[in-house]
Write a protein that holds these residues in place. Structure first.
Motif, short mmCIF file in Angstrom:
data_model
loop_
_atom_site.label_atom_id
_atom_site.label_comp_id
_atom_site.label_asym_id
_atom_site.label_seq_id
_atom_site.Cartn_x
_atom_site.Cartn_y
_atom_site.Cartn_z
N ASP A 88 88.05 -31.13 8.52
CA ASP A 88 87.48 -30.48 9.67
C ASP A 88 86.05 -31.07 10.00
N GLU A 89 85.80 -31.29 11.39
CA GLU A 89 84.50 -31.61 11.90
C GLU A 89 83.41 -30.74 11.03
N ASN A 90 83.77 -29.29 11.07
CA ASN A 90 83.05 -28.38 10.50
C ASN A 90 83.56 -27.84 9.19
N THR A 91 83.06 -28.21 8.05
CA THR A 91 83.94 -27.69 6.87
C THR A 91 83.94 -26.25 6.79
N ARG A 92 85.00 -25.69 6.21
CA ARG A 92 85.29 -24.26 6.37
C ARG A 92 85.59 -23.54 5.10
N VAL A 93 85.16 -22.28 5.08
CA VAL A 93 85.86 -21.43 4.01
C VAL A 93 86.79 -20.57 4.47
N TYR A 94 87.96 -20.40 4.10
CA TYR A 94 89.17 -19.67 4.44
C TYR A 94 89.55 -18.55 3.65
N PHE A 95 90.00 -17.43 4.43
CA PHE A 95 90.56 -16.31 3.71
C PHE A 95 91.81 -15.89 4.33
N LEU A 96 92.92 -15.72 3.48
CA LEU A 96 94.16 -15.66 4.00
C LEU A 96 94.51 -14.31 4.20
N LYS A 97 94.74 -13.70 5.33
CA LYS A 97 95.14 -12.39 5.72
C LYS A 97 96.44 -11.92 5.78
N LYS A 98 97.49 -12.76 5.92
CA LYS A 98 98.99 -12.54 5.77
C LYS A 98 99.67 -13.73 5.85
N GLY A 99 100.85 -13.53 4.84
CA GLY A 99 101.65 -14.53 4.63
C GLY A 99 101.25 -15.30 3.24
N THR A 100 101.89 -16.62 3.09
CA THR A 100 101.73 -17.44 2.08
C THR A 100 101.62 -18.85 2.27
N LEU A 101 100.82 -19.57 1.79
CA LEU A 101 100.67 -20.97 1.93
C LEU A 101 100.58 -21.70 0.59
N LYS A 102 100.79 -23.00 0.82
CA LYS A 102 100.83 -23.85 -0.53
C LYS A 102 99.86 -25.02 -0.20
N TYR B 268 95.56 -30.34 2.24
CA TYR B 268 95.88 -29.43 3.34
C TYR B 268 96.73 -28.27 3.01
N ALA B 269 96.67 -27.28 3.68
CA ALA B 269 97.55 -26.03 3.49
C ALA B 269 98.91 -26.14 4.40
N VAL B 270 100.05 -25.76 3.63
CA VAL B 270 101.14 -25.65 4.67
C VAL B 270 101.82 -24.23 4.49
N ALA B 271 102.17 -23.60 5.55
CA ALA B 271 102.68 -22.26 5.78
C ALA B 271 104.08 -22.33 5.29
N VAL B 272 104.23 -21.18 4.28
CA VAL B 272 105.56 -21.14 3.73
C VAL B 272 106.26 -19.85 4.07
N SER B 273 105.65 -19.08 4.88
CA SER B 273 106.22 -17.87 5.48
C SER B 273 105.85 -17.73 6.78
N ASP B 274 106.58 -16.94 7.51
CA ASP B 274 106.49 -16.91 8.89
C ASP B 274 105.19 -15.97 9.23
N ASN B 275 104.41 -16.36 10.22
CA ASN B 275 103.46 -15.67 10.67
C ASN B 275 102.32 -15.32 9.94
N VAL B 276 101.93 -16.68 9.59
CA VAL B 276 100.53 -16.72 8.53
C VAL B 276 99.34 -16.54 9.54
N ILE B 277 98.29 -15.91 8.92
CA ILE B 277 97.23 -15.39 9.68
C ILE B 277 95.82 -15.70 8.69
N CYS B 278 95.07 -16.59 9.15
CA CYS B 278 93.93 -16.56 8.22
C CYS B 278 92.54 -16.81 9.09
N CYS B 279 91.41 -16.48 8.34
CA CYS B 279 90.26 -16.41 8.99
C CYS B 279 89.57 -17.43 8.58
N SER B 280 88.25 -17.88 9.14
CA SER B 280 87.49 -18.70 8.54
C SER B 280 86.07 -18.78 8.83
N PHE B 281 85.17 -19.37 8.31
CA PHE B 281 83.84 -19.44 8.55
C PHE B 281 83.34 -20.86 8.31
#
Length: 222
Positions: A47-61, A96-109
């Motif tokens: 990312d142009e601005n490196t971020r910290v992510y928090f997974l709110k819903k779903g599953t990622l690999k 990188y992260a890949v969504a492995v479930s439907d409707n993944v939601i994550c927030c980032s700073f």
């Protein structure tokens, strides 16, 4: 996403439970939310601005590209987990992260915004430190398993942990939605796809489990 929705998503995360309502509302202005459907890729290391992510819903690999261009699954991220640049250090990685479930939601700073947020809120900083402590302990246990346990034990330990987190239990069995390929599991337990397939077939013949492309069923001992 409007501020009210952001507020409730943040309030629901354990890390931010130490903050007051006014503090939560103020950080809604600096957080970004992203949604993804199954199969979509979330890039975070470039990312142009490196971020910290928090997974709110779903599953990622979390996937890494090795020197031969192969995709290696490094971790499975579930609701509530932190990923991306969680160490708050500058790193270069083809991840990188890949969504492995439907409707993944994550927030980032943005990383610099998150650092300032931790400095401004000592309780949040302490909460984050504890969170990272649990994270590193989990990684330590994972590496210990890779070093001291044989592949059969690693395979069953991985499935047991997966089932305990996401499995649906009945009187006679535990059913687990199967969203990982045999190659994914092989990457996670440091083995090969052929060995993982062999182990699945072996435990199926023994009546320990059954599996398909969509689910894994663990048989409970009588």
């Amino acid at each position: 996403m409007n501020l009210d929705t952001k507020y409730w998503y943040l309030r629901d995360h354990k890390l931010f439970s130490v903050l007051s309502s006014s503090e939560l509302k103020s950080i809604c202005m600096i957080t970004n939310f992203k949604t993804a459907m199954k199969g979509e890729i979330i890039l975070f290391s470039h990312d142009e601005n490196t971020r910290v992510y928090f997974l709110k819903k779903g599953t990622l690999k979390i996937v890494e590209i090795d020197e031969k261009g192969n995709e290696i699954v490094k971790d499975v991220i579930q609701k509530g987990d932190i990923f991306g640049e969680f160490t708050l250090t500058e790193t270069q990685s083809d991840e990188y992260a890949v969504a492995v479930s439907d409707n993944v939601i994550c927030c980032s700073f943005r990383m610099d915004d998150f650092e300032k947020l931790l400095e401004k809120n000592p309780q949040l900083g302490l909460s984050y430190t504890k969170w990272m402590g649990f994270r590193f302990k989990r990684l330590q246990n994972k590496y210990s398993n890779l070093m001291y346990k044989d592949v059969r034990t690693r395979f069953m330990s991985f499935l047991d942990e997966w089932a305990s987190k996401e499995g649906t239990a009945t009187a006679n069995e535990v059913t687990l939605k199967n969203y990982l390929t045999h190659q994914d599991i092989a990457s996670l337990i440091c083995s090969t796809r052929q060995t993982v397939t062999q182990l699945f077939n072996e435990f199926k013949e023994k009546g320990i489990l059954d599996y398909s492309r969509t689910e894994i069923i663990f048989k409970k001992k009588p």
